[in-house]
Write an enzyme that holds these catalytic residues in place. Structure first.
Site, PDB file in Angstrom:
ATOM      1  N   ARG A 108       0.850  -1.191   0.000  1.00 44.37           N
ATOM      2  CA  ARG A 108       0.000   0.000   0.000  1.00 44.37           C
ATOM      3  C   ARG A 108       0.882   1.236   0.000  1.00 44.37           C
ATOM      4  O   ARG A 108       1.739   1.387   0.875  1.00 44.37           O
ATOM      5  CB  ARG A 108      -0.854   0.038   1.274  1.00 44.37           C
ATOM      6  CG  ARG A 108      -1.963  -0.955   1.269  1.00 44.37           C
ATOM      7  CD  ARG A 108      -3.005  -0.627   2.295  1.00 44.37           C
ATOM      8  NE  ARG A 108      -2.525  -0.639   3.653  1.00 44.37           N
ATOM      9  CZ  ARG A 108      -3.262  -0.327   4.702  1.00 44.37           C
ATOM     10  NH1 ARG A 108      -4.517   0.035   4.545  1.00 44.37           N
ATOM     11  NH2 ARG A 108      -2.770  -0.369   5.904  1.00 44.37           N
ATOM     12  N   THR A 112      -1.270   7.371  -0.477  1.00 48.96           N
ATOM     13  CA  THR A 112      -2.572   7.253  -1.162  1.00 48.96           C
ATOM     14  C   THR A 112      -3.367   6.035  -0.718  1.00 48.96           C
ATOM     15  O   THR A 112      -4.562   5.957  -0.986  1.00 48.96           O
ATOM     16  CB  THR A 112      -2.339   7.123  -2.682  1.00 48.96           C
ATOM     17  OG1 THR A 112      -1.607   5.903  -2.908  1.00 48.96           O
ATOM     18  CG2 THR A 112      -1.554   8.287  -3.240  1.00 48.96           C
ATOM     19  N   ASP A 204      -0.831  -4.558  12.647  1.00 52.24           N
ATOM     20  CA  ASP A 204      -0.309  -4.952  11.334  1.00 52.24           C
ATOM     21  C   ASP A 204      -0.148  -6.476  11.308  1.00 52.24           C
ATOM     22  O   ASP A 204       0.678  -7.040  12.034  1.00 52.24           O
ATOM     23  CB  ASP A 204       1.037  -4.269  11.083  1.00 52.24           C
ATOM     24  CG  ASP A 204       1.528  -4.531   9.665  1.00 52.24           C
ATOM     25  OD1 ASP A 204       1.577  -3.588   8.874  1.00 52.24           O
ATOM     26  OD2 ASP A 204       1.850  -5.711   9.359  1.00 52.24           O
ATOM     27  N   ASP A 207       3.376  -7.840  10.610  1.00 51.69           N
ATOM     28  CA  ASP A 207       4.274  -7.682  11.760  1.00 51.69           C
ATOM     29  C   ASP A 207       3.938  -8.668  12.877  1.00 51.69           C
ATOM     30  O   ASP A 207       4.840  -9.208  13.530  1.00 51.69           O
ATOM     31  CB  ASP A 207       4.178  -6.248  12.313  1.00 51.69           C
ATOM     32  CG  ASP A 207       4.917  -5.243  11.436  1.00 51.69           C
ATOM     33  OD1 ASP A 207       5.788  -5.677  10.629  1.00 51.69           O
ATOM     34  OD2 ASP A 207       4.639  -4.050  11.548  1.00 51.69           O
TER      35      ASP A 207
HETATM   36  N1  URA Z   1      -3.384  -4.334   7.238  1.00 54.88           N
HETATM   37  C1  URA Z   1      -3.060  -4.787   8.470  1.00 54.88           C
HETATM   38  O1  URA Z   1      -2.129  -5.557   8.627  1.00 54.88           O
HETATM   39  N2  URA Z   1      -3.802  -4.384   9.505  1.00 54.88           N
HETATM   40  C2  URA Z   1      -4.837  -3.544   9.385  1.00 54.88           C
HETATM   41  O2  URA Z   1      -5.489  -3.215  10.372  1.00 54.88           O
HETATM   42  C3  URA Z   1      -5.157  -3.079   8.084  1.00 54.88           C
HETATM   43  C4  URA Z   1      -4.405  -3.493   7.022  1.00 54.88           C
END
Ligand code: URA
Length: 213
Positions: A108, A112, A204, A207
């Site tokens: 991503r 944007t 995330d 992560d």
């Molecule tokens: N990607 C992620 O890893 N966590 C989110 O909350 C949104 C997108």
């Protein structure tokens, strides 16, 4: 199907809800998180694969002949969206060891939030396969929409999308782009924050799976 979201299957088995709560907890260790996402993917997999076609086979039990059922051999392809989607891979491959695996890499753009493709490798015959696209988080929906577009470009027609947590915004965006693709999710959370993260979410997903933060 849920009332508000057409073409969404909420898989909220008590075992999944229990495991998901542990996953949401920021104090859950990476190793535990990784084990849990594999376990959840197996439980979800039973539902996602519920309509796999069967065929009759003749076998001999120790006592007599019988006609049993076995998978009819509709070929499958699991497509994790890199990198967090790979967290679902081990569990699904445990259920369907013969499945092929395609990979699609999208990141991503932090400004944007638009997905940019950096890697794509699919088996050649996607038109004949049931394709399960997997990514733990359906957040803005942009990556999922782009991934499914690319997979449709490879002639796939039988596609499902499997995630752990979906945001209402992502479900809407995804459904508008791909009304023919059912989304399977373990939870529909409240909303996105300004950075495109799902609230309350799990943080995330990459992560959390790989211990990179
Ligand atoms: N990607 C992620 O890893 N966590 C989110 O909350 C949104 C997108």
């Amino acid at each position: 199907m849920t009332k508000e979201f057409p073409n969404v299957q909420l898989i909220d088995h008590p075992l999944i809800q229990h495991k998901l709560t542990i996953m949401r907890d920021k104090n859950t260790a990476t190793q535990d998180f990784r084990n849990l996402i594999r376990e959840v993917s197996i439980i979800m997999g039973y539902e996602v694969l519920r309509d796999l076609p069967l065929e009759d086979v003749e076998i001999d039990t120790p006592l007599e002949k019988m006609t049993g059922k076995m998978l009819a051999g509709k070929k499958m392809c699991i497509v994790p969206i890199l990198r967090a989607g790979t967290g679902f891979l081990d569990g699904l491959l445990q259920l369907v060891p013969s499945a092929r695996v395609g990979h699609i890499g999208l990141y991503r753009d932090p400004e944007t939030l638009i997905p940019v493709e950096y890697y794509m490798k699919m088996p050649e015959d996607l038109a004949n396969r049931q394709v399960i696209v997997v990514d733990p988080m359906l957040a803005t929906g942009h990556s999922a929409v782009a991934a499914v577009e690319r997979i449709k470009d490879c002639d796939a027609t039988d596609i499902k999308f499997m995630c752990l947590i979906a945001a209402p915004e992502g479900l809407k965006t995804f459904h508008e782009a791909h009304p023919d693709v059912t989304v399977y999710t373990a939870a529909i959370d409240r909303q996105l924050n300004d950075h495109g993260y799902i609230l309350p979410g799990i943080g995330d997903a990459g992560d959390r799976i790989f211990g990179t933060k």
